[in-house]
Motif scaffolding. Structure first.
Motif, PDB file in Angstrom:
ATOM      1  N   ILE A   1      39.517  51.291  45.596  1.00  0.00           N
ATOM      2  CA  ILE A   1      40.844  51.679  46.035  1.00  0.00           C
ATOM      3  C   ILE A   1      41.594  50.933  47.203  1.00  0.00           C
ATOM      4  CG2 ILE A   1      42.444  53.795  46.783  1.00  0.00           C
ATOM      5  CD1 ILE A   1      40.549  55.661  45.115  1.00  0.00           C
ATOM      6  N   LEU A   2      40.923  50.810  48.204  1.00  0.00           N
ATOM      7  CA  LEU A   2      41.092  50.317  49.530  1.00  0.00           C
ATOM      8  C   LEU A   2      41.556  48.604  49.167  1.00  0.00           C
ATOM      9  CD1 LEU A   2      42.131  50.055  52.553  1.00  0.00           C
ATOM     10  CD2 LEU A   2      39.618  49.971  52.752  1.00  0.00           C
ATOM     11  N   ALA A   3      40.654  48.151  48.394  1.00  0.00           N
ATOM     12  CA  ALA A   3      40.707  46.830  48.021  1.00  0.00           C
ATOM     13  C   ALA A   3      41.975  46.371  47.392  1.00  0.00           C
ATOM     14  CB  ALA A   3      39.692  46.213  47.249  1.00  0.00           C
ATOM     15  N   VAL A   4      42.342  47.359  46.220  1.00  0.00           N
ATOM     16  CA  VAL A   4      43.474  47.127  45.401  1.00  0.00           C
ATOM     17  C   VAL A   4      44.727  47.531  46.299  1.00  0.00           C
ATOM     18  CG1 VAL A   4      44.740  48.124  43.481  1.00  0.00           C
ATOM     19  CG2 VAL A   4      42.304  47.746  43.295  1.00  0.00           C
ATOM     20  N   TRP A   5      44.639  48.721  47.075  1.00  0.00           N
ATOM     21  CA  TRP A   5      45.904  48.716  47.999  1.00  0.00           C
ATOM     22  C   TRP A   5      46.197  47.730  49.030  1.00  0.00           C
ATOM     23  CZ3 TRP A   5      48.170  53.553  46.789  1.00  0.00           C
ATOM     24  CH2 TRP A   5      49.155  53.768  47.660  1.00  0.00           C
ATOM     25  N   SER A   6      44.853  47.094  49.406  1.00  0.00           N
ATOM     26  CA  SER A   6      44.984  46.142  50.460  1.00  0.00           C
ATOM     27  C   SER A   6      46.222  44.696  49.975  1.00  0.00           C
ATOM     28  CB  SER A   6      43.821  45.366  50.668  1.00  0.00           C
ATOM     29  OG  SER A   6      43.330  44.351  49.782  1.00  0.00           O
ATOM     30  N   ARG A   7      46.586  44.876  48.706  1.00  0.00           N
ATOM     31  CA  ARG A   7      47.401  43.656  48.276  1.00  0.00           C
ATOM     32  C   ARG A   7      48.737  43.660  48.979  1.00  0.00           C
ATOM     33  NH1 ARG A   7      48.536  47.851  43.988  1.00  0.00           N
ATOM     34  NH2 ARG A   7      50.559  47.760  43.224  1.00  0.00           N
ATOM     35  N   ILE A   8      49.038  44.826  49.728  1.00  0.00           N
ATOM     36  CA  ILE A   8      50.402  44.979  50.380  1.00  0.00           C
ATOM     37  C   ILE A   8      50.104  44.055  51.668  1.00  0.00           C
ATOM     38  CG2 ILE A   8      51.369  46.878  49.159  1.00  0.00           C
ATOM     39  CD1 ILE A   8      50.327  48.700  51.488  1.00  0.00           C
ATOM     40  N   TRP A   9      48.857  44.031  52.068  1.00  0.00           N
ATOM     41  CA  TRP A   9      48.624  43.598  53.430  1.00  0.00           C
ATOM     42  C   TRP A   9      48.145  42.100  53.335  1.00  0.00           C
ATOM     43  CZ3 TRP A   9      45.220  48.186  53.035  1.00  0.00           C
ATOM     44  CH2 TRP A   9      46.029  49.338  53.411  1.00  0.00           C
ATOM     45  N   ILE A  10      47.535  41.784  52.154  1.00  0.00           N
ATOM     46  CA  ILE A  10      46.770  40.450  52.185  1.00  0.00           C
ATOM     47  C   ILE A  10      47.280  39.676  50.814  1.00  0.00           C
ATOM     48  CG2 ILE A  10      44.907  41.010  53.946  1.00  0.00           C
ATOM     49  CD1 ILE A  10      43.302  41.377  51.527  1.00  0.00           C
ATOM     50  N   GLY A  11      47.985  40.277  50.108  1.00  0.00           N
ATOM     51  CA  GLY A  11      48.460  39.364  49.005  1.00  0.00           C
ATOM     52  C   GLY A  11      47.355  39.575  47.909  1.00  0.00           C
ATOM     53  N   TRP A  12      47.601  38.309  47.249  1.00  0.00           N
ATOM     54  CA  TRP A  12      46.528  37.664  46.220  1.00  0.00           C
ATOM     55  C   TRP A  12      45.091  37.790  46.832  1.00  0.00           C
ATOM     56  CZ3 TRP A  12      47.457  38.640  41.408  1.00  0.00           C
ATOM     57  CH2 TRP A  12      48.821  38.511  41.061  1.00  0.00           C
ATOM     58  N   TYR A  13      44.993  37.714  48.254  1.00  0.00           N
ATOM     59  CA  TYR A  13      43.232  37.652  48.797  1.00  0.00           C
ATOM     60  C   TYR A  13      42.619  38.836  48.363  1.00  0.00           C
ATOM     61  CZ  TYR A  13      44.646  33.372  51.067  1.00  0.00           C
ATOM     62  OH  TYR A  13      45.024  31.998  51.235  1.00  0.00           O
ATOM     63  N   CYS A  14      43.394  40.141  48.015  1.00  0.00           N
ATOM     64  CA  CYS A  14      42.882  41.249  47.550  1.00  0.00           C
ATOM     65  C   CYS A  14      41.988  41.046  46.413  1.00  0.00           C
ATOM     66  CB  CYS A  14      43.802  42.275  47.344  1.00  0.00           C
ATOM     67  SG  CYS A  14      44.834  42.196  45.818  1.00  0.00           S
ATOM     68  N   LEU A  15      42.173  39.870  45.728  1.00  0.00           N
ATOM     69  CA  LEU A  15      41.191  39.666  44.580  1.00  0.00           C
ATOM     70  C   LEU A  15      39.719  39.337  44.940  1.00  0.00           C
ATOM     71  CD1 LEU A  15      43.499  37.745  42.203  1.00  0.00           C
ATOM     72  CD2 LEU A  15      43.072  40.116  41.951  1.00  0.00           C
ATOM     73  N   ILE A  16      39.736  38.807  46.186  1.00  0.00           N
ATOM     74  CA  ILE A  16      38.284  38.518  46.808  1.00  0.00           C
ATOM     75  C   ILE A  16      37.363  39.878  47.051  1.00  0.00           C
ATOM     76  CG2 ILE A  16      36.942  37.615  48.639  1.00  0.00           C
ATOM     77  CD1 ILE A  16      39.522  35.713  49.025  1.00  0.00           C
ATOM     78  N   PRO A  17      38.007  40.780  47.934  1.00  0.00           N
ATOM     79  CA  PRO A  17      37.056  42.020  47.728  1.00  0.00           C
ATOM     80  C   PRO A  17      37.003  42.769  46.568  1.00  0.00           C
ATOM     81  CG  PRO A  17      39.044  42.322  48.734  1.00  0.00           C
ATOM     82  CD  PRO A  17      38.947  40.910  48.671  1.00  0.00           C
ATOM     83  N   ILE A  18      38.111  42.597  45.608  1.00  0.00           N
ATOM     84  CA  ILE A  18      38.009  43.409  44.274  1.00  0.00           C
ATOM     85  C   ILE A  18      36.795  42.743  43.459  1.00  0.00           C
ATOM     86  CG2 ILE A  18      39.213  43.584  42.096  1.00  0.00           C
ATOM     87  CD1 ILE A  18      41.889  44.050  43.631  1.00  0.00           C
ATOM     88  N   ALA A  19      36.685  41.432  43.461  1.00  0.00           N
ATOM     89  CA  ALA A  19      35.668  40.812  42.641  1.00  0.00           C
ATOM     90  C   ALA A  19      34.421  41.034  43.157  1.00  0.00           C
ATOM     91  CB  ALA A  19      36.111  39.409  42.619  1.00  0.00           C
TER      92      ALA A  19
END
Length: 164
Positions: free
Chosen positions: A38-56
Protein backbone atom coordinates in the motif's frame (compact mmCIF):
# COMPACT_ATOMS: atom_id res chain seq x y z
CA UNK A 1 -7.13 -28.27 -11.26
CA UNK A 2 -8.47 -25.89 -8.60
CA UNK A 3 -7.73 -22.17 -8.68
CA UNK A 4 -5.89 -22.58 -5.38
CA UNK A 5 -3.71 -25.32 -6.88
CA UNK A 6 -2.87 -23.03 -9.80
CA UNK A 7 -1.95 -20.23 -7.38
CA UNK A 8 0.19 -22.70 -5.40
CA UNK A 9 2.07 -23.49 -8.62
CA UNK A 10 2.86 -19.79 -9.13
CA UNK A 11 4.39 -19.68 -5.64
CA UNK A 12 6.19 -22.98 -6.26
CA UNK A 13 4.26 -24.65 -3.45
CA UNK A 14 4.62 -28.37 -3.93
CA UNK A 15 5.70 -31.16 -1.63
CA UNK A 16 8.52 -29.94 0.61
CA UNK A 17 7.99 -26.24 -0.14
CA UNK A 18 4.60 -26.41 1.61
CA UNK A 19 6.49 -27.47 4.73
CA UNK A 20 8.95 -24.59 4.32
CA UNK A 21 5.99 -22.22 4.13
CA UNK A 22 4.79 -23.48 7.53
CA UNK A 23 7.77 -21.71 9.07
CA UNK A 24 6.38 -18.82 11.16
CA UNK A 25 8.92 -16.45 9.57
CA UNK A 26 7.51 -17.30 6.14
CA UNK A 27 3.90 -16.95 7.22
CA UNK A 28 4.11 -13.70 9.14
CA UNK A 29 6.64 -11.84 6.98
CA UNK A 30 4.49 -12.56 3.96
CA UNK A 31 1.29 -11.64 5.79
CA UNK A 32 2.84 -8.32 6.91
CA UNK A 33 3.65 -7.30 3.33
CA UNK A 34 0.30 -5.68 2.44
CA UNK A 35 0.93 -2.37 4.30
CA UNK A 36 4.26 -2.06 2.48
CA UNK A 37 2.56 -2.67 -0.87
CA UNK A 38 0.00 0.00 0.00
CA UNK A 39 2.78 2.42 0.93
CA UNK A 40 4.73 1.59 -2.24
CA UNK A 41 1.70 2.25 -4.46
CA UNK A 42 0.81 5.41 -2.53
CA UNK A 43 4.41 6.60 -2.88
CA UNK A 44 3.74 7.41 -6.53
CA UNK A 45 2.63 10.86 -5.38
CA UNK A 46 6.09 11.45 -3.86
CA UNK A 47 8.47 9.57 -6.17
CA UNK A 48 6.49 9.14 -9.38
CA UNK A 49 7.31 6.15 -11.55
CA UNK A 50 10.13 5.17 -9.18
CA UNK A 51 7.36 3.65 -7.05
CA UNK A 52 7.56 0.67 -9.42
CA UNK A 53 10.89 -0.31 -7.85
CA UNK A 54 9.53 -1.05 -4.34
CA UNK A 55 6.35 -2.52 -5.87
CA UNK A 56 8.42 -4.94 -7.98
CA UNK A 57 10.60 -5.87 -4.98
CA UNK A 58 7.50 -6.58 -2.89
CA UNK A 59 5.89 -8.70 -5.63
CA UNK A 60 9.11 -10.72 -5.94
CA UNK A 61 9.16 -11.06 -2.14
CA UNK A 62 5.60 -12.44 -2.09
CA UNK A 63 6.46 -14.96 -4.81
CA UNK A 64 9.73 -16.26 -3.34
CA UNK A 65 8.85 -15.99 0.35
CA UNK A 66 7.17 -19.42 0.73
CA UNK A 67 10.38 -21.20 -0.29
CA UNK A 68 12.99 -19.03 1.46
CA UNK A 69 12.79 -20.38 4.98
CA UNK A 70 13.75 -23.74 6.43
CA UNK A 71 11.19 -26.34 7.37
CA UNK A 72 10.26 -25.62 11.01
CA UNK A 73 10.99 -28.00 13.86
CA UNK A 74 7.33 -27.97 14.83
CA UNK A 75 4.02 -27.33 13.11
CA UNK A 76 2.18 -26.97 16.40
CA UNK A 77 1.19 -23.36 15.79
CA UNK A 78 -1.82 -21.66 14.29
CA UNK A 79 -0.05 -20.33 11.20
CA UNK A 80 1.48 -23.69 10.24
CA UNK A 81 -1.89 -25.38 10.61
CA UNK A 82 -3.46 -22.68 8.43
CA UNK A 83 -0.87 -23.30 5.70
CA UNK A 84 -1.38 -27.06 5.85
CA UNK A 85 -5.14 -26.53 5.76
CA UNK A 86 -4.64 -24.44 2.62
CA UNK A 87 -2.70 -27.33 1.17
CA UNK A 88 -5.59 -29.71 1.83
CA UNK A 89 -8.00 -27.18 0.33
CA UNK A 90 -5.85 -26.66 -2.78
CA UNK A 91 -5.70 -30.43 -3.31
CA UNK A 92 -9.38 -31.10 -2.58
CA UNK A 93 -9.91 -32.58 -6.06
CA UNK A 94 -7.61 -35.48 -5.15
CA UNK A 95 -8.17 -35.66 -1.37
CA UNK A 96 -11.76 -35.03 -0.34
CA UNK A 97 -12.29 -32.19 2.16
CA UNK A 98 -15.52 -32.16 4.22
CA UNK A 99 -18.23 -30.38 2.21
CA UNK A 100 -19.40 -28.16 5.08
CA UNK A 101 -16.34 -25.95 4.51
CA UNK A 102 -17.21 -25.05 0.90
CA UNK A 103 -19.81 -22.34 1.48
CA UNK A 104 -17.95 -20.46 4.25
CA UNK A 105 -14.75 -20.55 2.20
CA UNK A 106 -16.59 -19.26 -0.87
CA UNK A 107 -18.07 -16.40 1.18
CA UNK A 108 -14.68 -15.54 2.71
CA UNK A 109 -13.02 -15.64 -0.70
CA UNK A 110 -15.66 -13.25 -2.05
CA UNK A 111 -15.13 -10.94 0.93
CA UNK A 112 -11.35 -10.99 0.37
CA UNK A 113 -11.90 -10.20 -3.30
CA UNK A 114 -14.31 -7.35 -2.57
CA UNK A 115 -11.87 -5.97 0.03
CA UNK A 116 -9.06 -6.22 -2.51
CA UNK A 117 -11.11 -4.40 -5.14
CA UNK A 118 -12.04 -1.62 -2.70
CA UNK A 119 -8.35 -1.39 -1.72
CA UNK A 120 -7.25 -1.14 -5.36
CA UNK A 121 -9.86 1.55 -6.08
CA UNK A 122 -8.66 3.46 -3.02
CA UNK A 123 -5.06 3.19 -4.19
CA UNK A 124 -5.96 4.16 -7.76
CA UNK A 125 -7.94 7.22 -6.66
CA UNK A 126 -5.66 7.97 -3.68
CA UNK A 127 -8.71 7.84 -1.42
CA UNK A 128 -7.45 7.09 2.08
CA UNK A 129 -10.88 5.97 3.38
CA UNK A 130 -11.36 3.40 0.60
CA UNK A 131 -7.77 2.24 0.99
CA UNK A 132 -8.17 1.68 4.73
CA UNK A 133 -11.61 0.05 4.41
CA UNK A 134 -10.36 -2.26 1.64
CA UNK A 135 -7.23 -3.21 3.58
CA UNK A 136 -9.18 -3.92 6.76
CA UNK A 137 -11.78 -5.94 4.85
CA UNK A 138 -9.11 -7.92 3.00
CA UNK A 139 -7.09 -8.58 6.16
CA UNK A 140 -10.06 -9.52 8.34
CA UNK A 141 -11.56 -11.89 5.79
CA UNK A 142 -8.11 -13.39 5.14
CA UNK A 143 -7.60 -14.03 8.86
CA UNK A 144 -11.04 -15.65 9.08
CA UNK A 145 -10.23 -17.68 5.96
CA UNK A 146 -6.95 -18.84 7.52
CA UNK A 147 -8.78 -19.78 10.70
CA UNK A 148 -11.09 -21.92 8.56
CA UNK A 149 -7.98 -23.55 7.07
CA UNK A 150 -6.87 -24.47 10.59
CA UNK A 151 -10.27 -26.10 11.08
CA UNK A 152 -9.81 -28.06 7.83
CA UNK A 153 -6.32 -29.14 8.89
CA UNK A 154 -7.59 -30.42 12.24
CA UNK A 155 -10.51 -32.29 10.65
CA UNK A 156 -8.34 -33.84 7.94
CA UNK A 157 -5.69 -34.85 10.48
CA UNK A 158 -8.37 -36.45 12.68
CA UNK A 159 -9.98 -38.22 9.69
CA UNK A 160 -6.58 -39.50 8.50
CA UNK A 161 -5.77 -40.85 11.97
CA UNK A 162 -9.19 -42.54 12.28
CA UNK A 163 -8.73 -44.37 8.97
CA UNK A 164 -5.38 -45.89 9.92
Amino acid sequence: MTLEKQIAKIFKLDGESWMKHTNPWSIWTRFATLPFIILAVWSRIWIGWYCLIPIAILIIWIIINPTLFKKPKSIENWGAKAVLGERYWAERKTVSVPKHHSTPILILTILQTVGGIILMIGLWKLEINLTIIGAIMAYMSKMWFLDRMVWIFREMKTNTQQHK
